[in-house]
Motif scaffolding. Structure first.
Motif, PDB file in Angstrom:
ATOM      1  N   ASN A  52      -7.033  48.696  -6.535  1.00 14.98           N
ATOM      2  CA  ASN A  52      -7.104  47.281  -6.908  1.00 14.98           C
ATOM      3  C   ASN A  52      -8.563  46.848  -7.016  1.00 14.98           C
ATOM      4  OD1 ASN A  52      -5.109  45.488  -7.590  1.00 14.98           O
ATOM      5  ND2 ASN A  52      -4.678  44.813  -5.516  1.00 14.98           N
ATOM      6  N   LYS A  53      -9.375  47.323  -6.080  1.00 10.74           N
ATOM      7  CA  LYS A  53     -10.801  46.980  -6.046  1.00 10.74           C
ATOM      8  C   LYS A  53     -11.545  48.145  -5.417  1.00 10.74           C
ATOM      9  CE  LYS A  53     -13.959  43.949  -3.602  1.00 10.74           C
ATOM     10  NZ  LYS A  53     -14.094  44.311  -2.212  1.00 10.74           N
ATOM     11  N   GLY A  54     -12.696  48.492  -6.011  1.00  5.09           N
ATOM     12  CA  GLY A  54     -13.522  49.550  -5.441  1.00  5.09           C
ATOM     13  C   GLY A  54     -13.461  50.831  -6.241  1.00  5.09           C
ATOM     14  N   CYS A  55     -13.872  51.904  -5.589  1.00  2.68           N
ATOM     15  CA  CYS A  55     -13.920  53.218  -6.232  1.00  2.68           C
ATOM     16  C   CYS A  55     -13.609  54.301  -5.201  1.00  2.68           C
ATOM     17  CB  CYS A  55     -15.304  53.454  -6.837  1.00  2.68           C
ATOM     18  SG  CYS A  55     -15.536  55.097  -7.550  1.00  2.68           S
ATOM     19  N   LEU A  56     -12.733  55.221  -5.608  1.00  2.45           N
ATOM     20  CA  LEU A  56     -12.421  56.402  -4.798  1.00  2.45           C
ATOM     21  C   LEU A  56     -12.902  57.635  -5.541  1.00  2.45           C
ATOM     22  CD1 LEU A  56      -8.710  55.687  -3.766  1.00  2.45           C
ATOM     23  CD2 LEU A  56     -10.741  55.386  -2.357  1.00  2.45           C
ATOM     24  N   ARG A  57     -13.091  58.705  -4.799  1.00  3.47           N
ATOM     25  CA  ARG A  57     -13.398  59.997  -5.409  1.00  3.47           C
ATOM     26  C   ARG A  57     -12.496  61.041  -4.769  1.00  3.47           C
ATOM     27  NH1 ARG A  57     -17.842  63.362  -2.642  1.00  3.47           N
ATOM     28  NH2 ARG A  57     -17.846  62.573  -0.527  1.00  3.47           N
ATOM     29  N   PHE A  72     -13.046  60.367 -10.269  1.00  3.07           N
ATOM     30  CA  PHE A  72     -13.369  59.041  -9.756  1.00  3.07           C
ATOM     31  C   PHE A  72     -12.219  58.132 -10.167  1.00  3.07           C
ATOM     32  CE2 PHE A  72     -17.791  60.616 -10.452  1.00  3.07           C
ATOM     33  CZ  PHE A  72     -18.232  60.523  -9.143  1.00  3.07           C
ATOM     34  N   ALA A  73     -11.840  57.221  -9.310  1.00  7.60           N
ATOM     35  CA  ALA A  73     -10.814  56.228  -9.652  1.00  7.60           C
ATOM     36  C   ALA A  73     -11.391  54.851  -9.352  1.00  7.60           C
ATOM     37  CB  ALA A  73      -9.537  56.464  -8.874  1.00  7.60           C
ATOM     38  N   PHE A  74     -11.607  54.086 -10.396  1.00  3.72           N
ATOM     39  CA  PHE A  74     -12.098  52.718 -10.280  1.00  3.72           C
ATOM     40  C   PHE A  74     -10.917  51.755 -10.353  1.00  3.72           C
ATOM     41  CE2 PHE A  74     -15.608  55.192 -11.963  1.00  3.72           C
ATOM     42  CZ  PHE A  74     -16.670  54.763 -11.190  1.00  3.72           C
ATOM     43  N   GLU A  75     -11.209  50.464 -10.353  1.00  3.20           N
ATOM     44  CA  GLU A  75     -10.172  49.451 -10.441  1.00  3.20           C
ATOM     45  C   GLU A  75      -9.195  49.762 -11.579  1.00  3.20           C
ATOM     46  OE1 GLU A  75     -13.693  47.584  -8.515  1.00  3.20           O
ATOM     47  OE2 GLU A  75     -13.474  48.692 -10.385  1.00  3.20           O
ATOM     48  N   HIS A  94      -9.856  66.242  -0.867  1.00  4.28           N
ATOM     49  CA  HIS A  94     -10.122  65.070  -0.037  1.00  4.28           C
ATOM     50  C   HIS A  94     -10.154  63.887  -0.995  1.00  4.28           C
ATOM     51  CE1 HIS A  94     -11.598  67.560   3.340  1.00  4.28           C
ATOM     52  NE2 HIS A  94     -12.174  68.300   2.398  1.00  4.28           N
ATOM     53  N   ILE A  95      -9.724  62.721  -0.526  1.00  3.46           N
ATOM     54  CA  ILE A  95      -9.901  61.481  -1.280  1.00  3.46           C
ATOM     55  C   ILE A  95     -10.619  60.514  -0.354  1.00  3.46           C
ATOM     56  CG2 ILE A  95      -8.807  59.558  -2.486  1.00  3.46           C
ATOM     57  CD1 ILE A  95      -6.508  61.438  -3.216  1.00  3.46           C
TER      58      ILE A  95
END
Length: 192
Positions: A52-57, A72-75, A94-95
């Motif tokens: 919803n908000k932020g960034c994951l890798r 990478f997963a952004f909004e 890992h996430i």
């Protein structure tokens, strides 16, 4: 909190308000701080994550401790360890959060129950998986046949603000190059 999720799903399929309320009822909100793990390699990944908000890798770590970033997963994007999710085998990835994040987790068991109640969701999931497969295929092809400079330019095109949000060491890992090579590429782009 759920409006972005609704928009994401309804870009692919039409749902009634009642159907979407059933999804809202099982989705688990999660707020995490920067550098927090959502999944650790070796765990079973039994959920998909909507950002919803932020960034994951997502990343793997080799026997020498070197990280290789897969995604990478952004909004407005989804991320998971698809291998672990589908096979129920221990995760290879890992996430972790790159920024503070507001996430929505959709557990596999809840998803399966929703498929029975809302058949259109199976179509949505199939389209989501197709898009993920296409993205992996494009990334593999790019890594085999496109220069690092071209991969970086493509990354900037798809995510213009990535250099302001993601540490350069992570961008270099995603591109499969050293941080020094990325610095050289960035300098060359500035002089053009």
């Amino acid at each position: 909190m759920y409006e972005q999720l609704r928009q994401n799903i309804t870009r692919k399929v039409s749902l009634t308000n009642s159907e979407f309320e059933q999804i809202e009822a099982v989705v688990k909100p999660l707020s995490i701080r920067k550098k927090s793990r959502v999944l650790t390699a070796g765990e079973i990944c039994n959920y998909t994550i909507f950002v919803n908000k932020g960034c994951l890798r997502s990343f793997s770590v080799n026997s020498k401790g070197v990280e290789s970033i897969v995604q990478f997963a952004f909004e407005d994007n989804w991320i998971s360890d698809l291998y672990s999710y589908v096979s129920e085998a221990p995760s290879l990835l890992h996430i972790e959060s790159v920024e503070d994040c507001d996430l929505l987790l959709l557990y596999k068991e809840d998803m399966e129950n929703l498929f029975n109640k809302i058949p259109m969701l199976e179509r949505w999931k199939r389209l989501l998986l197709q898009n993920a497969y296409v993205a992996v295929q494009r990334r593999l092809n790019s890594s085999l046949s496109v220069t690092a400079e071209e991969r970086y330019a493509e990354l900037l095109h798809s995510h213009p603000d990535i250099a302001n949000r993601v540490p350069l060491i992570h961008i270099a890992s995603y591109l499969g190059i050293t941080p020094e090579s990325l610095s050289r590429i960035r300098r060359q782009l500035l002089t053009k």
